[in-house]
Design an enzyme around this catalytic site. Structure first.
Site, mmCIF file in Angstrom:
data_model
loop_
_atom_site.group_PDB
_atom_site.id
_atom_site.type_symbol
_atom_site.label_atom_id
_atom_site.label_comp_id
_atom_site.label_asym_id
_atom_site.label_seq_id
_atom_site.Cartn_x
_atom_site.Cartn_y
_atom_site.Cartn_z
ATOM 1 N N LYS A 5 0.745 -1.337 -0.139
ATOM 2 C CA LYS A 5 0.211 0.159 -0.126
ATOM 3 C C LYS A 5 0.858 1.409 -0.112
ATOM 4 C CE LYS A 5 -3.970 2.290 2.484
ATOM 5 N NZ LYS A 5 -4.880 2.048 3.547
ATOM 6 N N SER A 36 -9.840 2.108 2.990
ATOM 7 C CA SER A 36 -8.698 2.848 1.863
ATOM 8 C C SER A 36 -7.959 1.729 1.241
ATOM 9 C CB SER A 36 -8.212 3.767 2.820
ATOM 10 O OG SER A 36 -7.254 3.402 3.795
ATOM 11 N N SER A 49 -9.980 -0.288 6.984
ATOM 12 C CA SER A 49 -9.699 -0.097 5.604
ATOM 13 C C SER A 49 -8.794 -1.335 4.956
ATOM 14 C CB SER A 49 -8.464 1.132 5.637
ATOM 15 O OG SER A 49 -9.271 2.203 5.683
#
EC number: 6.3.5.7
Length: 485
Positions: free
Chosen positions: A78, A153, A177
């Protein structure tokens, strides 16, 4: 059949038997990215040259006795986890040109395990969002249906695994997330106990809530990855000095005698019928394997959403004050004085959602409102944590849906922040309490989009939630379903 249809242990065996090479795995990843990335948009940056060079280096070591299970495995990271020399943007224009000079602790650990970083994954800007539509560059799409969001997210992290672009990925979870996009994309995502995994090198959103965790195709692979990244880190003062057990040892399929709590709040108002029915069906599966369940109450969970947004936004307003155009990141050209530098850099560099949360946090911390909002939210957080501890005094795990509904369509909620925030009502309490939780696939909605089962455990008891998740996974076939991208 893709190589990534195999588990980590199967691929490890193939490597040791020299049936495949590390280069084969890396090329499998980049070929799949070339085929689907224009549609999925899971990646922000690829690291092809370094990945191929590393694969060639590792090919010479195939068969060595000290090669661990993660040797040669391709991974996506990420884009809020810093990687030395590899662009890290947090999906924000304000960091569009930022190249870190060090690796996050989790990246160091994975490099030591000889994994290969394929690239950096898309996300909601600074991890603020539930759909990936808040990325400062472009929105990731759900591989199951490109008209739907992948969640957020960590939307890029979940979508890349679901699309078969990488074997597994790292995400971060502040209010759901990892688990929410894992549920929307039909993969496995774990938020570890707060402090289980080092946050050093994770660009902070809300420091008391953020945790890095793994996203994978199977529970077993998830356990392998958590095993590799867990542990005390002297670079992170919030890292816990708690022994990391053998997560694989408990994956026996045995849940006989396990006591399951099901909060009535997690199956009540605001939770869709499809999510509710999928959880009840999952409980029947676990009952058939010898587990028992009872309805309980987490009475303060109804305050979790408001509590979370006050606390996380307050922490964000402090953490993001460092992005001012002075030290790193993009700097506005429209500058006549120092105040212009601060104001214009932040106005031009931050997206709407980030600005919204900074303003909310600044308000909550301001003179005259601190006691009324921030302090009161901290007190409610303690009550929420106490609710979990009271339930765990009599039960082994808590089970409910990961999300109230399956994934929604792109653009459906992006202009309605409150409706968007409500997607996290079932995941946020876990972060406030600091306990671990996993999402595993447990069915499909009428729109043929995946649903997730959330299994919540006691502090530092990831082993038990892995045991339950693995038993359910092996008793069903949801983990074998793939997006037909």
């Amino acid at each position: 059949m893709s190589l990534f249809d195999h588990s980590v242990s199967e691929l490890h065996k193939k490597l040791n038997n020299k049936e495949i090479s590390v280069t084969d795995l890396v090329e499998e990843s980049y070929k799949r990215i070339a085929d689907v990335e224009d549609n999925v948009k899971a990646f922000l940056t690829l690291d092809e040259e370094n990945a191929r060079a590393k694969a060639k280096e590792l090919d010479a070591k195939i068969g060595a006795e000290d090669n661990g299970l993660l040797f040669g495995m391709p991974i996506g990271v990420k884009d809020n986890i810093v990687t030395n020399g590899l662009r890290t943007t947090c999906a924000s224009k304000i960091l569009a040109n930022f190249d870190p000079i060090y690796d996050a602790t989790v990246v160091q650990k994975l490099k030591a395990a000889d994994t290969i970083t394929i690239g950096k994954l898309n996300m909601d800007e600074f991890a603020m969002g539930s759909s990936n539509e808040n990325s400062g560059f472009y929105a990731t799409k759900n591989p199951w249906n490109l008209d739907y969001v992948p969640g957020g997210s960590s939307g890029g992290s979940a979508a890349a695994v679901a699309a078969g672009e990488v074997l597994f990925s790292l995400g971060s979870d502040t209010g759901g997330s990892i688990r929410q996009p894992a549920a929307y994309c039909g993969v496995v995502g774990l938020k570890p106990t707060y402090g289980r995994v080092s946050r050093y090198g994770l660009v902070a959103f809300a420091s008391s809530l953020d945790q890095i965790g793994p996203i994978t195709r199977t529970v077993e692979d998830n356990a392998y990855l958590l095993q590799a990244i867990s542990g005390l880190d002297r670079m992170d003062a919030t890292s816990a000095n708690v022994e990391v057990g053998n997560y694989l040892a408990g994956l026996t399929g045995d849940v006989k005698g396990l006591r399951i709590a099901v909060p009535k709040e997690y199956l009540g108002e605001g939770v869709g019928e499809e999510a509710r029915e999928s959880v009840l069906a999952a409980l029947k599966v676990l009952e058939g394997m010898g587990a028992t369940w009872e309805e309980v109450s987490l009475p303060h969970s109804k305050y979790a959403l408001a509590t979370y947004y006050l606390l996380s936004s307050s922490e964000a307003s402090a953490n993001l004050s460092r992005f001012d155009g002075v030290r790193y990141g993009v700097r506005s050209d429209n500058v006549n004085n120092l105040m212009d530098l601060y104001k214009n850099t932040r106005s031009e560099g931050f997206g709407d959602e980030v600005k919204r949360r900074i303003m909310l946090g600044t308000f909550a911390l301001s003179s005259g409102y601190y006691d009324a909002y921030y302090k009161k939210a901290q007190q409610v957080r303690t009550l929420i944590k106490n609710d979990f501890e009271n339930v765990f005094a009599n039960y082994d795990v808590i089970i409910g849906p990961t999300t109230p509904t399956p994934a929604f369509k792109v653009g459906e909620k992006v202009d309605d922040p409150m409706t968007m925030y409500a997607n996290d009502i079932l995941t946020i309490p876990v972060n406030l309490a600091g306990v671990p939780a996993i999402s595993v696939p447990c069915g499909f909605g009428a729109n043929n989009m995946p649903l997730g089962l959330q299994i919540i455990g006691k502090h530092f008891d990831e082993a038990t939630i892995y045991r339950v998740a693995h038993a359910f996974e092996q008793a069903t076939d949801y983990h074998t379903k793939k997006a037909s991208l």
